[in-house]
Design a protein around this motif. Structure first.
Motif, PDB file in Angstrom:
ATOM      1  N   ASP A  15       0.552  -1.290   0.327  1.00  0.00           N
ATOM      2  CA  ASP A  15      -0.142  -0.018  -0.153  1.00  0.00           C
ATOM      3  C   ASP A  15       1.018   1.720  -0.330  1.00  0.00           C
ATOM      4  O   ASP A  15       1.930   1.134   0.630  1.00  0.00           O
ATOM      5  N   ASP A  35       0.276   3.547   1.468  1.00  0.00           N
ATOM      6  CA  ASP A  35      -0.075   5.130   2.304  1.00  0.00           C
ATOM      7  C   ASP A  35       1.451   4.356   4.507  1.00  0.00           C
ATOM      8  O   ASP A  35       0.391   4.838   5.044  1.00  0.00           O
ATOM      9  N   GLN A  86       1.520   1.373   5.675  1.00  0.00           N
ATOM     10  CA  GLN A  86       0.587   0.801   6.805  1.00  0.00           C
ATOM     11  C   GLN A  86       1.782  -0.595   6.558  1.00  0.00           C
ATOM     12  O   GLN A  86       1.833  -1.405   7.529  1.00  0.00           O
ATOM     13  N   ARG A 142       0.761  -4.394  11.925  1.00  0.00           N
ATOM     14  CA  ARG A 142       0.489  -3.228  10.726  1.00  0.00           C
ATOM     15  C   ARG A 142      -0.057  -1.774  10.904  1.00  0.00           C
ATOM     16  O   ARG A 142       0.132  -1.487  12.483  1.00  0.00           O
ATOM     17  N   ARG A 180      -1.969   4.383   9.177  1.00  0.00           N
ATOM     18  CA  ARG A 180      -1.708   5.377   8.290  1.00  0.00           C
ATOM     19  C   ARG A 180      -1.034   6.950   8.224  1.00  0.00           C
ATOM     20  O   ARG A 180      -0.619   6.684   9.294  1.00  0.00           O
TER      21      ARG A 180
HETATM   22 MG    MG Z   1      -4.114   1.737   4.297  1.00  0.00          MG
END
Ligand code: MG
Ligand code: UDP
Length: 339
Positions: A97, A99, A101, A200, A203
């Motif tokens: 991703d 962002d 993450q 994780r 963001r």
């Molecule tokens: Mg995300």
């Protein structure tokens, strides 16, 4: 193919991530710079409406190993990943991703597992920071339900952050269905699979691009593209309604023959009408969902439209090995159908 392949391709779908892109670039460079492997990054701009496309373009002009595909409009996360994999040249392809993450540093571990001979390396979320309890709970329920419905193994609690070997990527390219649930497709194709765990992150900036509506649609796609179970639910429901109707009918007949009925059952009629029509509507709805998918598949539109490409070798646009008429990308406009 003219030049030699890079070892690693990183595929990054981007939708309205302008606040994150400079930091993403910094982290990627830092990580890839000291990785000691040849690499490329394939950014897929999924019809961003903010400055993302401009930022990515500027970066790609500085760094030839940054490749950019810009969609004609927003086609969604899963399609963006598909486009990136269609064009990724690496021996190993990692989807990540934008962002942050998914920390790039986990990729090192994935590569190590790949070198041990695994074809798919999942990153399983050990912990999720900064996500709501609702998102965590719905993901928990969904992945367990999904596994219960399917005949094959899917890795629980893994998103789309994963490494795939080139044979896996080539196989995935041949699967051109429209409602894509890529983590299910990867489970479906098999191969040797391993996982690494990670935490994780939150963001880096901005808000999630997966509101509840998109999440529900995604879950529905996941189930309907791998299971006809909802169709069978329809049958059971119909059978149940028929059984009930039969019982009530017998009872009504008995009451009538006995001759004790005062006001003939208004309540019964209301209940039966409600029951019958709701069961029918439900069943028709489920049928409709599958019929709709059949319709969309027979239209054979390309999965996405490409407005612009940067840093790809000229004249070379690899098409996936798919039936004629199912080319991966085509120019031109698309209609306003949402997925
Ligand atoms: Mg995300
Ligand atoms: N994304 C995309 N198209 C979309 C929605 C999201 O390419 O229509 C990208 C987004 O930019 C991000 C990734 O997909 O890189 C995952 O989205 P997000 O972080 O919003 O999802 P979440 O992590 O909240 O599930």
């Amino acid at each position: 193919m003219t030049e030699t392949r890079p070892t690693l391709s990183v595929v990054i779908p981007v939708f309205n991530e302008e606040e994150t892109i400079p930091e993403l670039d910094r982290r990627l460079r830092a990580f890839l710079g000291e990785l000691g492997e040849s690499w490329e990054v394939v950014f897929v701009d999924d019809g961003s409406r903010d400055g993302s496309a401009r930022l990515l373009q500027a970066l790609a002009e500085q760094e030839p190993r940054y490749k950019l595909i810009s969609f004609g409009r927003n086609f969604g996360h899963q399609i963006a990943i598909t486009a990136g994999m269609d064009r990724a040249e690496g021996e190993a392809v990692v989807v990540m991703d934008a962002d942050l993450q998914d920390p790039p540093e986990v990729v090192r571990e994935m590569l190590a597992r790949w070198r041990q001979g695994y074809d798919v390396v999942y990153a399983v979320r050990k912990r999720r920071l900064g996500e709501t309890w609702f998102k965590r709970l719905s993901a928990l329920i969904f992945y367990r339900l999904f596994r219960a419905l399917l005949g094959f193994d899917v890795v629980l609690d893994a998103g789309d952050f994963r490494l795939m070997s080139r044979p896996v990527v080539l196989t995935l390219r041949s699967l051109r269905e429209r409602h894509r649930f890529i983590r299910g497709l990867v489970g479906w194709i098999g191969f040797r699979q391993a996982s690494v765990t990670y935490t994780r992150q939150e963001r880096f900036a901005g808000v999630t691009k997966y509101p509840l509506r998109k999440m529900l649609g995604f879950a529905f796609d996941g189930i309907t593209s791998f299971s006809a179970f909802p169709l069978r639910v329809a049958t059971w429901l119909g059978a149940l309604a028929a059984l009930l109707a039969f019982g009530v009918g017998a009872w009504a007949l008995y009451v009538k023959l006995e001759g004790t009925s005062a006001v003939p059952g208004w309540t019964t009629i209301m209940i039966l009408v409600a029951l019958g029509s709701s069961a029918q509507l439900l069943v028709v709805g489920i049928l409709g969902a599958y019929v709709g998918r059949i319709y969309e598949e027979v239209q054979r539109r390309p999965l996405y439209t490409v407005a612009r490409e940067i840093n790809f070798a000229a004249g070379e646009a690899p098409r996936p090995p798919s039936p004629p008429g199912l080319s991966a990308a085509a120019g031109g406009t698309s209609e306003g159908k949402t997925t």
